[in-house]
Design an enzyme around this catalytic site. Sequence first.
Site, PDB file in Angstrom:
ATOM      1  N   LYS A  49       5.875  10.332   5.196  1.00 35.34           N
ATOM      2  CA  LYS A  49       6.490   9.362   6.101  1.00 35.34           C
ATOM      3  C   LYS A  49       8.005   9.602   6.185  1.00 35.34           C
ATOM      4  O   LYS A  49       8.587   9.614   7.278  1.00 35.34           O
ATOM      5  CB  LYS A  49       6.237   7.976   5.522  1.00 35.34           C
ATOM      6  CG  LYS A  49       6.063   6.864   6.505  1.00 35.34           C
ATOM      7  CD  LYS A  49       5.705   5.630   5.671  1.00 35.34           C
ATOM      8  CE  LYS A  49       5.458   4.416   6.443  1.00 35.34           C
ATOM      9  NZ  LYS A  49       5.300   3.242   5.581  1.00 35.34           N
ATOM     10  N   CYS A  56      -0.403 -10.827   9.663  1.00 36.49           N
ATOM     11  CA  CYS A  56       0.447 -11.922   9.158  1.00 36.49           C
ATOM     12  C   CYS A  56      -0.243 -13.278   9.136  1.00 36.49           C
ATOM     13  O   CYS A  56      -0.426 -13.854   8.064  1.00 36.49           O
ATOM     14  CB  CYS A  56       1.712 -12.002   9.992  1.00 36.49           C
ATOM     15  SG  CYS A  56       2.605 -10.458   9.992  1.00 36.49           S
TER      16      CYS A  56
END
Length: 430
Positions: free
Chosen positions: A35, A258
């Site tokens: 990443k 979330c």
Amino acid sequence: MKIAVIGTGYVGLVQGVGLAEKGHEVVCVDIDKEKIEKLKQGISPIYEPGLDELIEKNIKAKQLSFSTDLASSINGAKAIFIGVGTPQGEGGAADLSYVYTVAREIGESMKEYSVIINKSTVPVGSAKKVADIIKENYDNEFDVVSNPEFLREGMAVSDVMNPDRVVIGTNSKTAKKIMEEIYKDFDCPKVFVTPESAELIKYASNAFLATKISFINEIAGICERVGADVKEVSEGMGLDKRIGDKFLEAGLGYGGSCFPKDTRALHQIANLNNYEFKILKSVIEVNNNQKRLIREKIKKTFPDMRGKIFAVWGLAFKPDTDDVRESPAINLIRWLIGRGVKVRACDPIAIENAKSHLPHEVEYFDSPYDAASGADAVVVITDWNHFKEIDKNLLKEVLGEHNIFDGRNIFDPREMKELGFNYHGIGRRV
Ligand code: UGA
């Protein structure tokens, strides 16, 4: 100011890039080497409008860099943001192991006073816990601040650059000054509170928004029984400024990384403190049922669906993201496949992410028309503009049978009926 941001997920990466754009010297740190290598080349690991451009611009301006080395990155940083994941753990509570590991490493490597800022969504009392862990290895002065993030996926860059408010939880004057300096170019109210209040503001905000969604979904259920239309009801309600018109869209409920996690975590926080949070319990229950509601509608039209072909429009949990976490599409497609349906899935950007969650029988299409060609039904799961702007006459031509199950109420039921579709929305009057 020199700032280190630990964690390059949604929260950490966008925060780091936003702070660099506001003129700070930011290093973003992650343990994932691949990443970090990509980020160094300006390639973002997440799809987020406007993010790639800002990464490239700030790398060139030398405001932004990336590293896998936490110890050297925090050296000289006045502020260290923790933006690592807090996935769902045992019994719905947030799993803080990543946050604690980072806190331990910070304590082992810190050489001078820094403010350590919790950006991750963490239960009340976590700022104190993080401080205790740092103290195990570092015995000079430092402060831990709670500074929750309110960004939405798909809007992350604009939410970070132009937030409605910045919430800062600290009891320390030194930390308050540093936080004021970090956010001096952010034109919005700054709310200074205790760390405990800041931590609760984050959960309470998400839980309240989730409550609005479950509330309107229950109103939709009543609409279907009394011949009212939920779009009309939410428009009429939303014009009352005290209620507001946001988050009053009925549909298949909330998904993503979330709301489902944070509502369960807040419910668990209440339980652990011997408080029964009755409303939140119902919000979660209503949402779980809402995701399955469309099955009942499908079963009514297709008591036996074996061998039928269904086009499923939308795999992402909401538009403008490739995130499929807690997307209603995943369980619905598994359910359809389990009943012998041939599923043709279509999404503008989430297909790659969805593949590993779905049975191998699913076929994938970029074009909604190709997915619908010859199908017995279209099921709308995500309210992408891509689908809203469809040519309905062409859709009618390509579909085999004209059944539309619209899980996000993107079409007008009366218009669809006139065009000859057998239309099913959520809480709509046909
Ligand atoms: C949410 C919050 O909106 C952010 O403020 C918060 O920072 C973020 O969670 C987080 O805690 O990290 P997000 O999960 O990106 O952001 O998505 P939202 O845009 O809030 O949508 C959540 C879900 O609610 C989606 O599944 C959406 O389809 C659904 N929704 C939204 C409805 O069903 N009806 C509505 O009226 C609005």
